[in-house]
Write an enzyme that holds these catalytic residues in place. Structure first.
Site, PDB file in Angstrom:
ATOM      1  CG  ASN A 174      -0.755   0.032   2.656  1.00 13.40           C
ATOM      2  OD1 ASN A 174       0.984   0.040   2.222  1.00 13.40           O
ATOM      3  ND2 ASN A 174      -1.068   0.234   3.732  1.00 13.40           N
ATOM      4  CB  SER A 234       7.475   1.716   0.876  1.00 12.20           C
ATOM      5  OG  SER A 234       6.469   1.055   0.244  1.00 12.20           O
ATOM      6  CG  ASN A 272      -1.279  -2.014   9.136  1.00 11.32           C
ATOM      7  OD1 ASN A 272      -1.252  -1.546   8.153  1.00 11.32           O
ATOM      8  ND2 ASN A 272       0.574  -2.795   8.899  1.00 11.32           N
ATOM      9  CB  SER A 328      12.171  -8.975  14.715  1.00 12.38           C
ATOM     10  OG  SER A 328      12.973  -7.875  15.201  1.00 12.38           O
ATOM     11  CE1 TYR A 369       8.379  -4.518  13.516  1.00 14.14           C
ATOM     12  CE2 TYR A 369      10.137  -4.693  15.560  1.00 14.14           C
ATOM     13  CZ  TYR A 369       9.143  -4.312  14.165  1.00 14.14           C
ATOM     14  OH  TYR A 369       9.933  -5.959  13.193  1.00 14.14           O
ATOM     15  CE  LYS A 401       7.297  -7.796  12.054  1.00  9.40           C
ATOM     16  NZ  LYS A 401       7.144  -8.276  11.148  1.00  9.40           N
ATOM     17  CG  PHE A 425      20.388   6.377  21.368  1.00  5.58           C
ATOM     18  CD1 PHE A 425      20.784   7.687  21.666  1.00  5.58           C
ATOM     19  CD2 PHE A 425      19.599   5.385  20.516  1.00  5.58           C
ATOM     20  CE1 PHE A 425      19.988   8.466  20.478  1.00  5.58           C
ATOM     21  CE2 PHE A 425      19.330   6.427  19.403  1.00  5.58           C
ATOM     22  CZ  PHE A 425      18.798   7.787  19.910  1.00  5.58           C
ATOM     23  NE  ARG A 453      21.019  -3.454  19.658  1.00  3.46           N
ATOM     24  CZ  ARG A 453      21.222  -3.892  21.003  1.00  3.46           C
ATOM     25  NH1 ARG A 453      22.219  -4.212  20.875  1.00  3.46           N
ATOM     26  NH2 ARG A 453      20.029  -2.877  21.331  1.00  3.46           N
ATOM     27  NE  ARG A 493      16.837   2.878  20.217  1.00  2.00           N
ATOM     28  CZ  ARG A 493      16.994   2.337  19.214  1.00  2.00           C
ATOM     29  NH1 ARG A 493      16.656   3.632  18.432  1.00  2.00           N
ATOM     30  NH2 ARG A 493      17.610   1.306  19.268  1.00  2.00           N
ATOM     31  N   GLY A 550      13.709   1.636  26.193  1.00  2.00           N
ATOM     32  CA  GLY A 550      13.686  -0.087  25.712  1.00  2.00           C
ATOM     33  C   GLY A 550      14.852  -1.335  24.703  1.00  2.00           C
TER      34      GLY A 550
HETATM   35  P1  NAD Z   1      10.044  -1.233   5.131  1.00  2.00           P
HETATM   36  O1  NAD Z   1       8.664  -0.362   5.639  1.00  2.00           O
HETATM   37  O2  NAD Z   1      10.234  -0.676   4.512  1.00  2.00           O
HETATM   38  O3  NAD Z   1       8.978  -2.486   4.346  1.00  2.00           O
HETATM   39  C1  NAD Z   1       7.267  -2.881   4.812  1.00  2.00           C
HETATM   40  C2  NAD Z   1       6.420  -2.583   3.535  1.00  2.00           C
HETATM   41  O4  NAD Z   1       4.944  -3.342   4.436  1.00  2.00           O
HETATM   42  C3  NAD Z   1       6.293  -0.747   3.155  1.00  2.00           C
HETATM   43  O5  NAD Z   1       6.592  -1.115   1.946  1.00  2.00           O
HETATM   44  C4  NAD Z   1       5.339  -0.698   3.607  1.00  2.00           C
HETATM   45  O6  NAD Z   1       4.504   0.226   2.677  1.00  2.00           O
HETATM   46  C5  NAD Z   1       4.337  -2.289   3.317  1.00  2.00           C
HETATM   47  N1  NAD Z   1       2.819  -1.881   4.665  1.00  2.00           N
HETATM   48  C6  NAD Z   1       2.921  -1.994   5.619  1.00  2.00           C
HETATM   49  N2  NAD Z   1       1.912  -2.208   6.209  1.00  2.00           N
HETATM   50  C7  NAD Z   1       0.775  -2.457   4.597  1.00  2.00           C
HETATM   51  C8  NAD Z   1      -0.682  -3.203   4.753  1.00  2.00           C
HETATM   52  N3  NAD Z   1      -1.536  -2.743   5.352  1.00  2.00           N
HETATM   53  N4  NAD Z   1      -0.594  -3.775   3.695  1.00  2.00           N
HETATM   54  C9  NAD Z   1       0.363  -3.374   2.077  1.00  2.00           C
HETATM   55  N5  NAD Z   1       1.762  -3.157   2.692  1.00  2.00           N
HETATM   56  C10 NAD Z   1       1.405  -2.506   3.461  1.00  2.00           C
HETATM   57  O7  NAD Z   1      10.156  -2.637   6.245  1.00  2.00           O
HETATM   58  P2  NAD Z   1      11.893  -3.523   6.208  1.00  2.00           P
HETATM   59  O8  NAD Z   1      12.532  -3.248   6.821  1.00  2.00           O
HETATM   60  O9  NAD Z   1      11.364  -3.985   4.638  1.00  2.00           O
HETATM   61  O10 NAD Z   1      10.750  -4.766   6.655  1.00  2.00           O
HETATM   62  C11 NAD Z   1       9.788  -5.796   6.575  1.00  2.00           C
HETATM   63  C12 NAD Z   1       9.676  -6.683   7.367  1.00  2.00           C
HETATM   64  O11 NAD Z   1      10.311  -7.258   8.161  1.00  2.00           O
HETATM   65  C13 NAD Z   1       8.662  -5.951   8.065  1.00  2.00           C
HETATM   66  O12 NAD Z   1       7.250  -6.596   8.356  1.00  2.00           O
HETATM   67  C14 NAD Z   1       9.396  -5.465   9.166  1.00  2.00           C
HETATM   68  O13 NAD Z   1       9.110  -5.589  10.602  1.00  2.00           O
HETATM   69  C15 NAD Z   1      10.615  -6.943   9.214  1.00  2.00           C
HETATM   70  N6  NAD Z   1      11.643  -6.722   9.813  1.00  2.00           N
HETATM   71  C16 NAD Z   1      12.686  -5.960   9.676  1.00  2.00           C
HETATM   72  C17 NAD Z   1      13.790  -5.531  10.641  1.00  2.00           C
HETATM   73  C18 NAD Z   1      13.793  -4.530   9.710  1.00  2.00           C
HETATM   74  O14 NAD Z   1      15.625  -3.734  10.485  1.00  2.00           O
HETATM   75  N7  NAD Z   1      13.963  -3.252   9.075  1.00  2.00           N
HETATM   76  C19 NAD Z   1      14.133  -6.086  11.248  1.00  2.00           C
HETATM   77  C20 NAD Z   1      12.792  -7.456  11.523  1.00  2.00           C
HETATM   78  C21 NAD Z   1      11.514  -7.763  11.005  1.00  2.00           C
HETATM   79  C1  UD1 Z   2      15.728  -1.748  16.806  1.00  4.52           C
HETATM   80  C2  UD1 Z   2      14.644  -2.426  17.441  1.00  4.52           C
HETATM   81  C3  UD1 Z   2      13.992  -3.883  17.278  1.00  4.52           C
HETATM   82  C4  UD1 Z   2      13.586  -3.765  15.790  1.00  4.52           C
HETATM   83  C5  UD1 Z   2      15.510  -3.277  14.721  1.00  4.52           C
HETATM   84  C6  UD1 Z   2      15.452  -3.976  13.462  1.00  4.52           C
HETATM   85  C7  UD1 Z   2      14.405  -1.504  19.531  1.00  4.52           C
HETATM   86  C8  UD1 Z   2      14.418  -0.815  20.321  1.00  4.52           C
HETATM   87  N1  UD1 Z   2      14.713  -2.301  18.820  1.00  4.52           N
HETATM   88  O1  UD1 Z   2      16.819  -2.692  17.066  1.00  4.52           O
HETATM   89  O2  UD1 Z   2      13.066  -3.785  17.429  1.00  4.52           O
HETATM   90  O3  UD1 Z   2      13.046  -5.066  14.828  1.00  4.52           O
HETATM   91  O4  UD1 Z   2      15.927  -2.030  15.103  1.00  4.52           O
HETATM   92  O5  UD1 Z   2      14.272  -2.499  12.638  1.00  4.52           O
HETATM   93  O6  UD1 Z   2      14.363  -0.038  18.492  1.00  4.52           O
HETATM   94  N2  UD1 Z   2      21.510   3.382  18.253  1.00  4.52           N
HETATM   95  C9  UD1 Z   2      22.155   5.002  18.736  1.00  4.52           C
HETATM   96  N3  UD1 Z   2      22.181   5.731  18.219  1.00  4.52           N
HETATM   97  C10 UD1 Z   2      20.824   6.056  16.613  1.00  4.52           C
HETATM   98  C11 UD1 Z   2      20.203   5.221  16.844  1.00  4.52           C
HETATM   99  C12 UD1 Z   2      20.759   3.431  17.657  1.00  4.52           C
HETATM  100  O7  UD1 Z   2      23.583   4.432  18.960  1.00  4.52           O
HETATM  101  O8  UD1 Z   2      20.941   7.078  16.790  1.00  4.52           O
HETATM  102  C13 UD1 Z   2      21.874   1.993  18.462  1.00  4.52           C
HETATM  103  C14 UD1 Z   2      21.318   1.360  19.398  1.00  4.52           C
HETATM  104  O9  UD1 Z   2      20.953   1.923  21.092  1.00  4.52           O
HETATM  105  C15 UD1 Z   2      22.037   0.503  19.980  1.00  4.52           C
HETATM  106  C16 UD1 Z   2      22.680  -0.268  17.966  1.00  4.52           C
HETATM  107  O10 UD1 Z   2      22.829   1.291  17.892  1.00  4.52           O
HETATM  108  O11 UD1 Z   2      22.508   0.031  20.211  1.00  4.52           O
HETATM  109  C17 UD1 Z   2      21.511  -0.408  17.067  1.00  4.52           C
HETATM  110  O12 UD1 Z   2      20.102   0.205  16.781  1.00  4.52           O
HETATM  111  P1  UD1 Z   2      18.927   0.124  15.925  1.00  4.52           P
HETATM  112  O13 UD1 Z   2      19.892  -0.026  14.703  1.00  4.52           O
HETATM  113  O14 UD1 Z   2      17.982   0.632  16.611  1.00  4.52           O
HETATM  114  O15 UD1 Z   2      18.113  -1.112  16.328  1.00  4.52           O
HETATM  115  P2  UD1 Z   2      18.057  -2.427  17.597  1.00  4.52           P
HETATM  116  O16 UD1 Z   2      18.052  -1.366  18.829  1.00  4.52           O
HETATM  117  O17 UD1 Z   2      18.876  -3.756  17.541  1.00  4.52           O
END
Ligand code: NAD
Ligand code: UD1
Length: 336
Positions: free
Chosen positions: A32, A36, A99, A124, A149, A153, A218, A231, A292, A294
């Protein structure tokens, strides 16, 4: 196979199209575009030499989803669609639960109706909470998620486990992603966050390109070698390739399977800053800020199960991740 990618215009989805195409699969995308741009799919077309079929629709819209399954013969679905900003999920829990949960429920119902029972779910590392075991194996008990969030998951994993138990015809792979960063080597597709980035790598690249003044680190008082959070960063193309291997497991009728997708290496925030500066020859000004809410100290996985059962392992190291993230940012300073 013919694969439906929900959320396929997003960061991980767009890179996964490229890997699926390389492996000989066909792809249909539904998105949707809430987080993106269709431009990502035009860029993918430049990489793979063809436009993938795209339907702009909300996955919660059962009519549109049924129409997709009526039009295309879909063999398996990869469900990327979801909202993913942790802070926003704390402020807007209802929107996140509504959602992420409903999109998945509608999708699973439509799939069942069309007798398509092959499903890959983007989970995740957040489901482990503050992990009980480091490095984290899939046997590590799930933990307390501190935000809506993460809870979507964790809850959807439970839904999928129950579904597969009730109807063993389903093949369901839960992929627990660690921290995807980087971009396709072409610099055409990459991570394109809206507004101020929440995650580390896009904040670094936007600082390096001059869009942000400095990176806030952070916390430097965690129980880690240099006090900053550790990480398991994984190149998004490696992560994308993991989905191709998961499809092979589905083809072998895996039932329910859970895999960590990470490299098994932990890097601190300052390690990443230094690696980025070294790989790209640019400075990343930073200052130490409070922790930060959490956040946890350390999170990295043991990826042995994915290697043993899927034959998958990460190929790229932190240098390539930093190089490719910067390449995309430089080529697209304002995003898509
Ligand atoms: P992203 O936001 O770039 O991609 C998600 C896509 O889903 C977007 O294009 C958005 O427009 C679409 N979307 C959301 N709700 C929708 C709906 N109801 N109907 C249709 N489209 C919808 O995120 P991403 O980083 O590509 O992540 C993809 C998946 O992986 C997500 O489910 C995210 O939670 C999961 N994930 C991501 C990370 C990360 O760090 N990027 C880490 C762990 C898990
Ligand atoms: C975060 C989310 C996690 C999600 C993942 C991928 C939180 C608490 N967790 O993970 O649920 O699956 O993103 O989308 O948000 N950091 C800084 N400065 C910044 C940003 C991050 O120091 O501006 C640090 C954070 O404290 C952490 C590390 O960088 O130690 C990674 O952070 P981030 O990229 O946000 O990922 P996660 O926290 O691991």
């Amino acid at each position: 196979m013919n694969i439906l990618l929900t959320g396929g215009a997003g960061y991980i989805g767009s890179h996964t199209i490229v890997e699926l195409d390389k492996a000989g699969h066909s792809v249909v995308v539904v998105d949707n575009l809430v987080n993106s741009s269709e431009e990502s799919l035009n860029r993918v077309a430049k990489i793979i030499g063809k436009q993938v079929p795209f339907v702009k629709a909300d996955v919660r819209d059962a009519v549109s989803m049924n129409a997709i399954f009526d039009k295309y013969k879909i063999d398996a679905v990869i469900n990327f669609a979801g909202l993913k900003a942790v802070g926003e999920s704390v402020a807007k829990p209802l929107e996140y639960y509504e959602n992420n949960m409903n999109a998945c429920f509608v999708l699973l119902n439509v799939m069942r109706k069309h007798n398509c029972k092959n499903f890959i779910f983007s989970s995740s590392a957040t489901v482990y909470g503050d992990p009980a075991i480091i490095p984290i194996t899939e046997e590590c008990p799930k933990g307390e998620c501190t935000n809506p969030y993460g809870k979507t998951k964790s809850m959807l994993e439970e839904v999928l486990i129950d579904l597969q138990k009730a109807d063993p015809e389903w093949n369901i792979v839960l992929l627990r992603y660690f921290n995807p960063i980087g971009a396709h080597e072409s610099g055409l597709i990459g991570e394109n966050p809206n507004g101020i980035p929440n995650n580390l790598m896009p904040y670094i690249t936007q600082t390096a390109v001059g869009l942000r003044k400095e990176l806030g680190v952070f916390g430097n008082d965690y129980d880690t070698p240099d006090g900053t959070g550790v990480r398991d960063y994984i190149h998004v193309c490696d992560l994308a390739a993991g989905h191709v291997c998961a499809l092979q497991a589905i083809d072998r009728k895996c039932g329910l399977a859970i895999y960590n997708l990470g490299t098994g290496h932990g890097y601190s925030v300052l390690d990443v800053v230094r690696a980025f500066e070294k790989a790209n020859g640019v400075k990343v000004p930073y200052s130490i800020k409070p922790r930060r809410a959490g956040d946890i100290a350390t999170c990295y996985c043991n990826p042995a199960k994915a290697k043993a059962e899927l034959g998958w392992e990460a190929k790229y190291g932190i240098e390539e991740m930093c190089r490719d993230a910067w390449n995309f940012q430089k080529n697209n300073p304002e995003g898509y």
